[in-house]
Design an enzyme around this catalytic site. Structure first.
Site, PDB file in Angstrom:
ATOM      1  N   ARG A  69       1.027  -1.068  -0.128  1.00  0.00           N
ATOM      2  CA  ARG A  69      -0.060   0.272  -0.325  1.00  0.00           C
ATOM      3  C   ARG A  69       0.722   1.594   0.047  1.00  0.00           C
ATOM      4  O   ARG A  69       0.505   1.810  -0.022  1.00  0.00           O
ATOM      5  CB  ARG A  69      -1.262  -0.188   0.541  1.00  0.00           C
ATOM      6  CG  ARG A  69      -2.435  -0.935   0.734  1.00  0.00           C
ATOM      7  CD  ARG A  69      -2.842  -1.083   2.130  1.00  0.00           C
ATOM      8  NE  ARG A  69      -3.069  -1.788   2.937  1.00  0.00           N
ATOM      9  CZ  ARG A  69      -3.575  -2.729   3.462  1.00  0.00           C
ATOM     10  NH1 ARG A  69      -3.986  -3.871   3.256  1.00  0.00           N
ATOM     11  NH2 ARG A  69      -2.507  -3.420   4.999  1.00  0.00           N
ATOM     12  N   GLU A 106       4.381 -10.527  15.092  1.00  0.00           N
ATOM     13  CA  GLU A 106       3.914 -11.651  16.631  1.00  0.00           C
ATOM     14  C   GLU A 106       4.341 -12.845  16.861  1.00  0.00           C
ATOM     15  O   GLU A 106       5.270 -13.752  17.564  1.00  0.00           O
ATOM     16  CB  GLU A 106       2.406 -11.212  16.842  1.00  0.00           C
ATOM     17  CG  GLU A 106       2.053 -11.741  17.858  1.00  0.00           C
ATOM     18  CD  GLU A 106       0.012 -11.634  17.324  1.00  0.00           C
ATOM     19  OE1 GLU A 106       0.106 -11.193  19.008  1.00  0.00           O
ATOM     20  OE2 GLU A 106       0.254 -11.782  16.554  1.00  0.00           O
TER      21      GLU A 106
END
Lengths: 182, 175
Positions: A69, A106
């Site tokens: 993006r 994560e």
């Protein structure tokens, strides 16, 4: 929502053009979808204008955009301020010789890559992405540029997920966002 | 159709664009001469020429949607959309777009892939162009007026079509 620059009348319209999708890509995540912003021609133009107004004439020769993006917002900014556009990509996408920087997710790690020779020592750069969450990707992008002697003047995003404190992870590098989501 | 066949013969911008593209042999596999547009993006004048040529062509064609193919199509499509006042619609790899999507499978020069588009992003009858950096094989599109690409194989000379849609290309691949 809080506005980073509450006085500019363009900001509320940009904020309201962003669609929030619950539980995407997984349960518990409130996804900030900028595709509705891209379908609003005035809001998209205003978004780019706000960044261009901030960075034009500041001797910035590199706009680095994070895949994918960042490839939507970075190039129009680069073109408007007369800077190079440098794509920062996921591994194995760039065809020539690359340098890479690993960063933590994560669970596990990922890598971001840039072409060797795309930038020169001493150049002044911006790093652009649509959103900053934990700051892991942006931090890796900054490190990659700094490793080759580039000065990252600022990171710029449309949206900040403030509670994830990504801003702190960027250390000395300032962060500019249009919309801060809490 | 190539730009030189349609009014841009002798336009020095096309040579500048072609010269700015780097050729990487044998990527992603042996035998492919990869046309690397990242060097074009490092040349602000050449990059601007690409956008200007497409904008000049499309600004008066009543185009309300520019659809860019992930990821290099984003780089060219977004500036074109902004300049002609059209919406920008990302066509993405599976699983990236939230909400309801429609999906299309297609063949690459080297492999297969699928693209997704958000449902309800465009209205019936809207006129659109599709942007990508390179065209080698056919892709599908809806409401597409033209496919606009920076690089195209020589077989796309003349008034050719991709799946029934006209194709407009700036330069041929270099060796």
């Amino acid at each position: 929502m809080a506005f980073e620059d509450g006085t500019d009348p363009r900001i509320p319209k940009i904020a309201s053009a962003i669609r929030v999708i619950p539980n995407f890509p997984k349960p518990g995540i409130m996804f900030q979808d900028i595709t509705t912003l891209l379908l609003d021609t005035q809001a998209f133009k205003d978004t780019i204008d706000l960044f261009v107004e901030r960075y034009k004439g500041k001797d910035i020769s590199v706009v680095a955009g994070v895949e994918a993006r960042g490839f939507i917002f970075g190039p129009p900014i680069a073109l408007a301020i007369g800077a190079k556009f440098v794509p920062m990509r996921k591994p194995k996408k760039l065809p020539g010789e690359v340098i890479s920087e690993e960063y933590s997710l994560e669970y596990g790690t990922d890598k971001i890559e840039m072409h060797v020779g795309a930038v020169q020592p001493g150049e002044r750069a911006l790093v652009i992405d649509d959103l900053i969450a934990t700051g892991g990707t942006l931090c890796a992008a900054i490190r990659l540029l700094e490793r080759v002697g580039v000065k990252v003047v600022e990171c710029a995003c449309v949206i900040e997920l403030a509670e994830l404190k990504g801003r702190e992870k960027l250390g000395e590098t300032p962060l500019f966002v249009l919309v801060s989501s809490t | 159709m190539f730009a030189v066949e349609n009014g841009l013969q002798g336009d020095p911008r096309l040579e500048a664009i072609s010269d700015a593209i780097r050729v990487i042999p044998h990527f992603p596999k042996t035998g492919i001469m990869f046309q690397d547009i990242t060097t074009l993006l490092l040349d602000p004048k050449a990059f601007k020429h690409v956008v200007d040529i497409f904008v000049d062509r499309y600004r008066h064609m009543n185009i309300s949607v520019v659809a860019g193919v992930e990821a290099r199509g984003f780089i060219f499509g977004a500036p074109i959309a902004l300049a002609i006042g059209a919406k920008f619609l990302p066509l993405r790899k599976p699983g990236k777009l939230p909400g309801r999507v429609i999906c299309e499978e297609y063949e690459l020069e080297y492999g297969r892939d699928r693209l997704e588009m958000q449902m309800d992003a465009v209205k019936r009858g809207e006129r659109s162009i599709v942007t990508d950096d390179l065209v080698a094989t056919e892709r599908a599109g809806a409401h597409v007026v033209e496919c606009a690409c920076v690089v195209g194989l020589p077989k796309f000379k003349g008034p050719c079509r991709l799946n029934g849609k006209p194709l407009y290309v700036l330069v041929e691949p270099r060796d």
